[in-house]
Write an enzyme that holds these catalytic residues in place. Sequence first.
Site, mmCIF file in Angstrom:
data_model
loop_
_atom_site.group_PDB
_atom_site.id
_atom_site.type_symbol
_atom_site.label_atom_id
_atom_site.label_comp_id
_atom_site.label_asym_id
_atom_site.label_seq_id
_atom_site.Cartn_x
_atom_site.Cartn_y
_atom_site.Cartn_z
ATOM 1 N N ARG A 1 5.484 -9.065 -26.404
ATOM 2 C CA ARG A 1 5.241 -8.599 -27.908
ATOM 3 C C ARG A 1 6.564 -7.965 -28.451
ATOM 4 N NH1 ARG A 1 -0.555 -8.212 -29.542
ATOM 5 N NH2 ARG A 1 0.043 -7.286 -31.526
ATOM 6 N N LYS B 1 -4.262 -12.479 -10.973
ATOM 7 C CA LYS B 1 -5.622 -11.737 -10.796
ATOM 8 C C LYS B 1 -5.868 -10.591 -11.657
ATOM 9 C CE LYS B 1 -6.583 -8.486 -7.574
ATOM 10 N NZ LYS B 1 -6.449 -7.234 -7.944
ATOM 11 N N ASP C 1 -2.699 -15.081 -5.124
ATOM 12 C CA ASP C 1 -3.258 -13.766 -4.468
ATOM 13 C C ASP C 1 -2.018 -13.429 -3.678
ATOM 14 O OD1 ASP C 1 -4.293 -12.163 -2.588
ATOM 15 O OD2 ASP C 1 -6.146 -13.281 -2.821
ATOM 16 N N HIS C 2 -1.509 -12.152 -3.966
ATOM 17 C CA HIS C 2 -0.121 -12.015 -3.614
ATOM 18 C C HIS C 2 -0.256 -11.762 -1.894
ATOM 19 C CE1 HIS C 2 -1.133 -7.917 -4.096
ATOM 20 N NE2 HIS C 2 -0.328 -7.462 -3.225
ATOM 21 N N LYS D 1 2.202 -12.731 1.543
ATOM 22 C CA LYS D 1 2.675 -11.801 2.719
ATOM 23 C C LYS D 1 3.050 -12.406 4.084
ATOM 24 C CE LYS D 1 0.405 -7.668 0.954
ATOM 25 N NZ LYS D 1 1.342 -6.879 0.450
ATOM 26 N N GLU E 1 -5.241 2.576 1.090
ATOM 27 C CA GLU E 1 -4.257 2.885 0.260
ATOM 28 C C GLU E 1 -4.130 4.512 0.111
ATOM 29 O OE1 GLU E 1 -3.232 0.027 -2.774
ATOM 30 O OE2 GLU E 1 -5.144 0.014 -2.881
ATOM 31 N N ASP F 1 -11.710 -5.228 -7.360
ATOM 32 C CA ASP F 1 -10.438 -5.229 -7.258
ATOM 33 C C ASP F 1 -9.623 -5.780 -5.826
ATOM 34 O OD1 ASP F 1 -7.793 -4.734 -8.129
ATOM 35 O OD2 ASP F 1 -7.699 -2.932 -6.752
ATOM 36 N N HIS G 1 -8.108 -10.491 -2.125
ATOM 37 C CA HIS G 1 -7.357 -10.345 -0.907
ATOM 38 C C HIS G 1 -8.200 -10.085 0.262
ATOM 39 C CE1 HIS G 1 -4.694 -9.287 -4.177
ATOM 40 N NE2 HIS G 1 -4.936 -8.062 -4.319
ATOM 41 N N LYS H 1 -8.895 3.789 -2.084
ATOM 42 C CA LYS H 1 -7.452 4.508 -2.630
ATOM 43 C C LYS H 1 -7.798 5.951 -1.917
ATOM 44 C CE LYS H 1 -6.511 1.349 -6.143
ATOM 45 N NZ LYS H 1 -5.309 0.751 -5.611
HETATM 46 C C1 BG6 Z 1 -3.848 -5.192 -6.109
HETATM 47 C C2 BG6 Z 1 -4.584 -4.355 -6.667
HETATM 48 O O1 BG6 Z 1 -4.199 -6.506 -6.627
HETATM 49 O O2 BG6 Z 1 -3.411 -5.104 -4.804
HETATM 50 C C3 BG6 Z 1 -4.405 -2.788 -6.370
HETATM 51 O O3 BG6 Z 1 -4.830 -4.491 -7.870
HETATM 52 C C4 BG6 Z 1 -3.818 -2.642 -5.014
HETATM 53 O O4 BG6 Z 1 -5.351 -2.022 -6.674
HETATM 54 C C5 BG6 Z 1 -3.004 -4.012 -4.521
HETATM 55 O O5 BG6 Z 1 -3.229 -1.292 -5.022
HETATM 56 C C6 BG6 Z 1 -2.537 -3.655 -3.132
HETATM 57 O O6 BG6 Z 1 -1.608 -4.495 -2.977
HETATM 58 P P1 BG6 Z 1 -0.374 -4.224 -1.700
HETATM 59 O O7 BG6 Z 1 0.424 -5.427 -1.652
HETATM 60 O O8 BG6 Z 1 0.143 -2.989 -2.120
HETATM 61 O O9 BG6 Z 1 -1.313 -4.079 -0.543
#
Ligand code: BG6
Length: 502
Positions: free
Chosen positions: A53, A160, A189-190, A194, A228, A247, A252, A352
């Site tokens: 935007r 996601k 899904d990142h 990895k 985390e 989440d 993941h 977290k």
């Molecule tokens: C994201 C979540 O998909 O993955 C976050 O929404 C999380 O809450 C993150 O912190 C963790 O990813 P990574 O690569 O830092 O382990």
Amino acid sequence: MNSDDPNPQTGPFLGVIFGASGDLAKRKLMPAIFNLFRDGLLAESFAILGMSRKKMTDDAFREKIISDMEELAPGELTAEMKEKLLPHFFYISGDVTKAETFSRLKSRMESIDKECQTGGNAFFYLATAPTLFSPVVHALGDEGLINEREDSWRRVVIEKPFGHDLKSAQQLNHDIQIKLNEKQIYRIDHYLGKETVQNIDVLRFANGMFQPFWSNLFIDHVQITVAETLGVEGRGGYYEHAGALRDMIPNHILQLLSLIAMEMPISFGADDMRDEQVKVLRAIRPLHGEDINHNVVRGQYVHGTVDGKDLSAYRAEDNVDPSSMTETYVALRLAVENQRWAGVPFYLRTGKRLARRVTEIVVEFKKPPFTPFRETTVQSLEPNQLIIRIQPDEGISLRFVTKVPGTLLKLDEVDMDFRYADYFGRAPATGYDRLLYDCIRGEATLFRRADMVEAGWLPIAGIQEAWEHSGDSLTEYASGTWGPAEADALLSRDGRQWRVYV
Ligand code: BG6
């Protein structure tokens, strides 16, 4: 990517990034494009068109990319790189809820396609609010922007969260499949990008020594930890509706579980791999009713002190309800109901503000049924463990028992340790480089298919439903600890314990 590939470069393409002024584009997407460019993996003829935007000229967008890169990776963007890379970037502003935006987008894409010779190939990356996924796909469809020709492709990458429960994920799949063929959809899904996650298949299927042991005959249980140290970091608005379960688990963590537990695919082709992953996800016994009390723990962080620093409670974060019942920690015990895994619990935990940032998979083997070491310490020693360190300190170690040198027979546990950093030097990438590259090459193995996304929601659907109706099972844990004591009890009741980090 196969390193023997004679032509590892992508073909020509135009990448349209929705949400280009946002955080994801800044932190992950632009650096990934930069890395691919630096490594010579992008075609000469490519262009990136940012959209959001915010009003900006092409030049202002290019300036932003430079300053973001300098903030994130000082010194990496050399003068030569700037000169070569920046002319590939363009920008268009617009409100994606208006049809007019997409007709302007179309003509801008046509002119860039001509100028940069991108061959009519394009991907659209939806780094937007999830509520916009379906409307944007429909608007792209209505404008004819996702029609493929014989000689060119169109793909849509979706971030996601893909839905917030099983029903909404099914609905979203249904909505976008009205306009798109499944082969055009790349659900990210990142974690799958990895390096260490991709290595799970290789570890299991390229090494003869693990295959015979990989079942309930020898494995006692599996633990997956994604811990985390960060809190919600300004994402309170999103997190309030997500919580740790949504989440992290259906995406993941269940992806990790599926890679550990799947049968060997007949090839690493996209559908062969994903067929096996889906089967495992479907074999997880969904938790309902009383089962939830015995197999699930949820917690929320309260204030705590880490390294002398005072950390506030979740309820004191911005955009968080002061009486919020959202969980920032969840631990589960799941059962995979098939021949290979019957009787092997899978313990999962994520949270977290925990004591340490660590993502690991622990495969714990059964103790030998008999050992001839009477009157020695062997009985009190821990069983063998294969530990897959996803991040940080990426690597794999095998814990086993050995004799302590000396006259007396004494036994102890030691680790055989492989560290990526020692062998390969370079720190593994975040995942986005590989995923973008694969999408441009039309390689979908590391993306989630519609049925996979839905299968990820299945095991937790009953938990979500139960939590909607009861708010009383949320346990507090102090920031900087390992989470609620109940999570330890989840394992100790079974005579087991979480791996201890010292
Ligand atoms: C994201 C979540 O998909 O993955 C976050 O929404 C999380 O809450 C993150 O912190 C963790 O990813 P990574 O690569 O830092 O382990």
